[in-house]
Design an enzyme around this catalytic site. Structure first.
Site, PDB file in Angstrom:
ATOM      1  N   MET A  65       0.843  -1.171   0.000  1.00 45.97           N
ATOM      2  CA  MET A  65       0.000   0.000   0.000  1.00 45.97           C
ATOM      3  C   MET A  65       0.894   1.241   0.000  1.00 45.97           C
ATOM      4  O   MET A  65       1.575   1.515   0.978  1.00 45.97           O
ATOM      5  CB  MET A  65      -0.903  -0.031   1.230  1.00 45.97           C
ATOM      6  CG  MET A  65      -1.404   1.299   1.654  1.00 45.97           C
ATOM      7  SD  MET A  65      -2.400   1.409   3.152  1.00 45.97           S
ATOM      8  CE  MET A  65      -2.103  -0.029   4.079  1.00 45.97           C
ATOM      9  N   PRO A  66       0.944   1.990  -1.100  1.00 45.64           N
ATOM     10  CA  PRO A  66       1.725   3.222  -1.131  1.00 45.64           C
ATOM     11  C   PRO A  66       1.081   4.298  -0.247  1.00 45.64           C
ATOM     12  O   PRO A  66      -0.135   4.467  -0.256  1.00 45.64           O
ATOM     13  CB  PRO A  66       1.675   3.656  -2.592  1.00 45.64           C
ATOM     14  CG  PRO A  66       1.203   2.473  -3.356  1.00 45.64           C
ATOM     15  CD  PRO A  66       0.397   1.662  -2.409  1.00 45.64           C
ATOM     16  N   ILE A  67       1.924   4.971   0.519  1.00 40.07           N
ATOM     17  CA  ILE A  67       1.483   6.115   1.325  1.00 40.07           C
ATOM     18  C   ILE A  67       2.325   7.305   0.889  1.00 40.07           C
ATOM     19  O   ILE A  67       3.551   7.273   0.971  1.00 40.07           O
ATOM     20  CB  ILE A  67       1.652   5.863   2.826  1.00 40.07           C
ATOM     21  CG1 ILE A  67       0.853   4.629   3.248  1.00 40.07           C
ATOM     22  CG2 ILE A  67       1.218   7.093   3.625  1.00 40.07           C
ATOM     23  CD1 ILE A  67       1.103   4.180   4.668  1.00 40.07           C
TER      24      ILE A  67
END
Length: 62
Positions: A1-3
């Site tokens: 999950m890219p943040i």
């Protein structure tokens, strides 16, 4: 999950922020095939007096 965290000087409209969130999400989707629903965007609005360049805050230089 890219943040993704983005620091912005205050003053952008809600519409501009919505467009930025959309475009960043799309960029991650295209670049690394991240599912759109997995991309998290954090926008940090900074007061101009909290950001400086060359020893002067942007509040004073604006």
């Amino acid at each position: 999950m890219p943040i993704v965290q983005v620091n912005l000087l205050e003053g952008r409209s809600d519409d501009q922020k919505e467009k930025l969130i959309y475009e960043i999400t799309e960029a991650f989707h295209r670049a690394i095939d991240a599912p759109r629903e997995s991309v998290r965007i954090i926008l940090n609005d900074m007061p101009k007096q909290n950001y400086g360049v060359g020893g002067v805050s942007k509040q004073k230089s604006a």
